[in-house]
Enzyme design. Structure first.
Site, PDB file in Angstrom:
ATOM      1  CD  GLU A   1      -2.889  -1.126   2.407  1.00 13.03           C
ATOM      2  OE1 GLU A   1      -4.050  -1.535   2.247  1.00 13.03           O
ATOM      3  OE2 GLU A   1      -2.450  -0.753   3.507  1.00 13.03           O
TER       4      GLU A   1
ATOM      5  CB  CYS B   1       0.558   6.730  11.796  1.00  9.21           C
ATOM      6  SG  CYS B   1       2.115   6.154  12.485  1.00  9.21           S
TER       7      CYS B   1
ATOM      8  CG  HIS C   1       6.901   4.261  18.940  1.00  7.34           C
ATOM      9  ND1 HIS C   1       6.127   5.318  18.512  1.00  7.34           N
ATOM     10  CD2 HIS C   1       7.379   3.661  17.816  1.00  7.34           C
ATOM     11  CE1 HIS C   1       6.125   5.341  17.192  1.00  7.34           C
ATOM     12  NE2 HIS C   1       6.879   4.356  16.750  1.00  7.34           N
TER      13      HIS C   1
ATOM     14  CB  CYS D   1       6.198  -2.321  15.923  1.00 10.36           C
ATOM     15  SG  CYS D   1       7.925  -1.948  15.522  1.00 10.36           S
TER      16      CYS D   1
ATOM     17  CB  CYS E   1       7.126  -5.278   8.624  1.00  7.38           C
ATOM     18  SG  CYS E   1       8.384  -4.381   9.562  1.00  7.38           S
TER      19      CYS E   1
END
Length: 418
Positions: A122, A388, A268, A146, A142
């Site tokens: 995407e 996000c 984060h 995460c 990926c």
């Protein structure tokens, strides 16, 4: 015969070279998309042109490919008419295949794309009052896992090639009418009304923040971005390109030296336990090692600050103490930094909730009072899962068989109305 060139496939935390078959095109033609001028010249020479002709034609074709966005050799009007069929027989100018295009109520646009070997990924375009930002993917899937990121729930399928990476930029410019002849047939799915920069460009910025970890596909990302930044090609300034990493420390210096774009870091969390949980690469490259790599990043300065991304997770990483520790860490390493606070964007099955608006504002105020810019990012494209942390290919959300049935039903309905 299939090409078995090496492609870096990351394991849990580090890339490991592994062979994969690259299926050649059935018609034998070579795709020029993603190739630099020198390689195009070599291919033309290998195909039979003499050195002088190969140099001339590669320069002409390169201009038409990247500066004017042309995909049809017949439209390359400064190339001899007799040469155009010769080129078309041997070469092609590809684009990622568009499976689906979606348009959010806030103007954000998302495309589901597909590689020639059938893998989905995407890209997202985010229009603002003074800029238009394209969020580009570097991998199909990926490996970083995460916990707050939807893409992280996918397995890694493969790296995207330079052509598939720069092809996203080309495709977006097609759809936005950014080439001299305006919109490309079949891609003007949504009308845009305003221009966002002095030279009239709609697409002004690129962020390598789509699917995948760019530094685990370093060579291909570097080669694609060099084409994007080439003054004879797409000519986008490196100051308008940002590469985001979750913290692949060994590759960060090379990123600054060989690409030279702005750096964003998916931080984060400010404690080992929490970052180990939500960004597992922290178990390999800890916070201190990551921040030292940021301090050493070539080109970082007060004029080119490093962006630290911080997703706000309720009761996980959002306390006043976390905010104060964030300020302390960034000051300890004397980092030219700004912090983007990102309200968590929910997705089905997520283990976290978004912090309350009041908590996010309080966190932001503490960081601001510490002398560091900490704006709260406005979520964009939530209604089409384009915000996000929400990217995950529709192949994972909806089976291909379902999409095929829907397409067949639409075709049958259209035929019955004819």
């Amino acid at each position: 015969m299939a090409d078995t060139s090496l492609m870096p496939i990351p394991g849990q935390v580090d890339p490991v070279p592994a062979p994969r078959d690259i299926t050649p095109r059935a018609d034998g033609r070579v795709d020029l998309m993603g190739l630099p001028k020198a390689r195009i010249q070599e291919l033309f020479a290998e195909a039979g042109l003499d050195a002088k002709q190969a140099k001339l034609r590669s320069k002409q074709v390169y201009h038409w490919l990247y500066h004017r966005g042309v995909t049809d050799f017949e439209a390359m009007t400064d190339i001899a008419k007799t040469m155009r069929p010769w080129l078309a027989e041997r070469f092609i100018v590809g684009r990622p295949n568009v499976v689906e295009a979606q348009h959010s109520t806030d103007g954000t646009r998302k495309w589901l794309l597909q590689t020639d070997d059938g893998h989905d990924f995407e890209m997202v375009f985010i229009p603002d009052a003074d800029r238009g930002t394209l969020c580009v993917s570097s991998q199909v899937g990926c490996t970083l896992n995460c916990r707050f990121c939807h893409t992280g729930t996918m397995r890694l399928v493969r790296n995207l090639t330079p052509g598939e990476i720069v092809g996203q930029v080309m495709l977006a410019r097609d759809a936005l009418g950014e080439w001299p002849k305006g919109r490309m047939d079949g891609l003007d799915d949504v009308e845009d009304t305003g221009h966002y920069s002095a030279d009239g460009r709609l697409l002004t910025n690129i962020v390598m923040m789509g699917m995948g970890e760019p530094l685990y596909n370093f060579d291909n990302v570097r080669d694609a971005l060099k084409l994007v930044m080439d003054g004879e090609g797409l000519a986008l300034s490196k100051r308008r390109i940002t590469l985001s990493t979750s913290g692949v420390v060994p590759m960060m210096e090379r990123c600054g030296e060989e690409i030279g774009v702005n750096l964003a870091v998916s931080l984060h969390a400010v404690t080992k336990d929490i970052r180990d949980e939500i960004v597992p690469i922290n178990k390999k490259y800890g916070i201190e090692e990551l921040l030292q790599a940021c301090a050493d990043y070539p080109g970082a300065s007060n004029a080119r600050r490093i962006t630290f991304e911080y997703v706000m997770l309720k009761d996980k990483n959002d306390t006043d103490e976390h905010a104060r520790e964030l300020v302390r860490l960034l000051k300890q390493y004397n980092l030219p930094a700004k912090v983007n606070l990102i309200p968590f964007n929910p997705w089905p099955g997520a283990a976290y909730e978004c912090s309350t608006p009041e908590r996010i504002r309080a966190f932001s105020n503490i960081v601001f009072e510490g002398g560091i810019s900490a704006p709260v990012r406005t979520p964009r494209g939530r209604d089409i899962d384009a915000a996000c942390g929400q990217l995950k290919t529709a192949a994972q959300k909806k089976s291909r068989a379902e999409r095929d049935r829907e397409a067949a039903a639409e075709a049958e309905a259209a035929a019955s109305q004819a």
